[in-house]
Design an enzyme around this catalytic site. Structure first.
Site, short mmCIF file in Angstrom:
data_model
loop_
_atom_site.label_atom_id
_atom_site.label_comp_id
_atom_site.label_asym_id
_atom_site.label_seq_id
_atom_site.Cartn_x
_atom_site.Cartn_y
_atom_site.Cartn_z
N LYS A 177 0.84 -1.20 0.00
CA LYS A 177 0.00 0.00 0.00
C LYS A 177 0.88 1.25 0.00
CE LYS A 177 -1.95 -1.38 3.76
NZ LYS A 177 -2.82 -1.64 4.94
N THR A 209 -8.65 9.49 8.85
CA THR A 209 -8.37 8.24 8.15
C THR A 209 -8.14 7.07 9.10
OG1 THR A 209 -6.02 8.85 8.08
CG2 THR A 209 -7.37 9.41 6.15
N GLY A 211 -8.44 3.74 10.85
CA GLY A 211 -9.07 2.48 10.47
C GLY A 211 -8.90 2.11 9.02
N THR A 212 -8.11 2.88 8.26
CA THR A 212 -7.97 2.63 6.82
C THR A 212 -7.46 1.22 6.52
OG1 THR A 212 -7.52 4.97 6.44
CG2 THR A 212 -6.88 3.45 4.71
N GLY A 213 -6.36 0.83 7.17
CA GLY A 213 -5.75 -0.48 6.87
C GLY A 213 -6.65 -1.64 7.27
N CYS A 214 -7.26 -1.53 8.45
CA CYS A 214 -8.17 -2.58 8.91
C CYS A 214 -9.34 -2.73 7.94
CB CYS A 214 -8.73 -2.23 10.29
SG CYS A 214 -7.51 -1.89 11.56
#
Length: 265
Positions: A177, A209, A211-214
């Site tokens: 990412k 932003t 919580g983006t990865g989860c």
């Protein structure tokens, strides 16, 4: 009349008391994308928009019991892992996943959005040696790429070599990412057979932003459970998270969450 059950997805991750990331983000994304979310909680965090004030791991036997309870009775069509915290929990979860006949999306969580450590330093080697080899897909951000491979990625041109280095650790696919780079939000998907896909989206000027990865990892798992192949699952999840980031909202005094229900509002 009894309705047929939607596809079932299991998240194995930590709880976020502020509701923006972790188990809470995963379940919101799964609901928004039309699958039945289930959870194995690995740790409890005291967390809000300003950061992580503390976390407490659950015993390995509690993690194992939650997993067996769900998988043996309800079954799963995809699994997503997030915060695993310690060597013992990484080993326990890796062992459990090795016996699951479903795609596994590993988000190798090392630090929070605020820079707070969520994985013991001594557990990084266990993630490399035990967890990544059972992953269908690993979804590291650039900080996690460095943590796992020692490579510092400063440009898009370096992402392919980083993805290859991660594939050498055992997952069938890697999604590097590039959200921390300048310019477009560009991610690179690389398969063990050399298949490669780039996913690009405009960068939205929104600091909320959390919580983006989860959310991205759990939405990929949701799409896989619905029957998409992996490149298409990533494309659908990328579109979903891009909208969620665009509509992220202020909460508390710090970084607010992405909006998991942006399509419904």
């Amino acid at each position: 009349m009894v309705s047929s059950a939607p596809p079932r997805v299991l998240t194995v991750a930590g709880s976020d008391s502020g509701g923006g990331a972790g188990i809470q983000a995963d379940l919101k994304a799964m609901l928004a994308l039309g699958v039945h979310g289930m959870s194995v909680i690995t740790a409890v965090t005291a967390q809000n928009s300003l950061g992580v004030q503390g976390y407490w791991e659950l015993p390995a036997e509690a993690v194992r019991a939650q997993f067996r309870s769900v998988v043996d009775d309800i079954g799963v069509q995809a699994v997503k892992t997030g915060m695993l915290a310690s060597i013992e929990l990484v080993e326990t979860v890796s062992e459990l996943l090795a016996g699951v006949d479903a795609p596994v999306v590993v988000d190798p969580v090392g630090v929070s959005k605020h820079g707070d450590a969520l994985l013991a330093a001594e557990a990084v080697a266990t993630v490399r040696e035990r967890l990544l080899p059972v992953a269908t897909l690993a979804t590291p951000n650039l900080h996690e790429v460095t943590q796992l491979t020692g490579r510092v990625v400063a440009s898009e041109a370096q992402m392919a070599d980083a993805a290859k280095a991660l594939l050498d650790l055992g997952p069938r696919w890697v999604l590097v990412k590039g959200g921390h780079l300048e310019g477009e939000a560009a991610d690179l998907l690389l398969g063990a057979d050399g298949e490669q896909h780039w996913y690009r989206a405009p960068r939205h000027d929104n600091r909320h932003t959390h919580g983006t990865g989860c959310t991205l990892a759990s939405s990929i798992a949701a799409e896989l459970a619905k029957g998409a192949d992996l490149p298409d699952a990533v494309a659908a999840a990328k579109a979903y998270i891009t909208g969620a980031i665009e509509h992220g909202f202020a909460l508390g005094a710090g970084i607010g969450p992405v909006d998991h229900f942006w399509r419904e509002r």
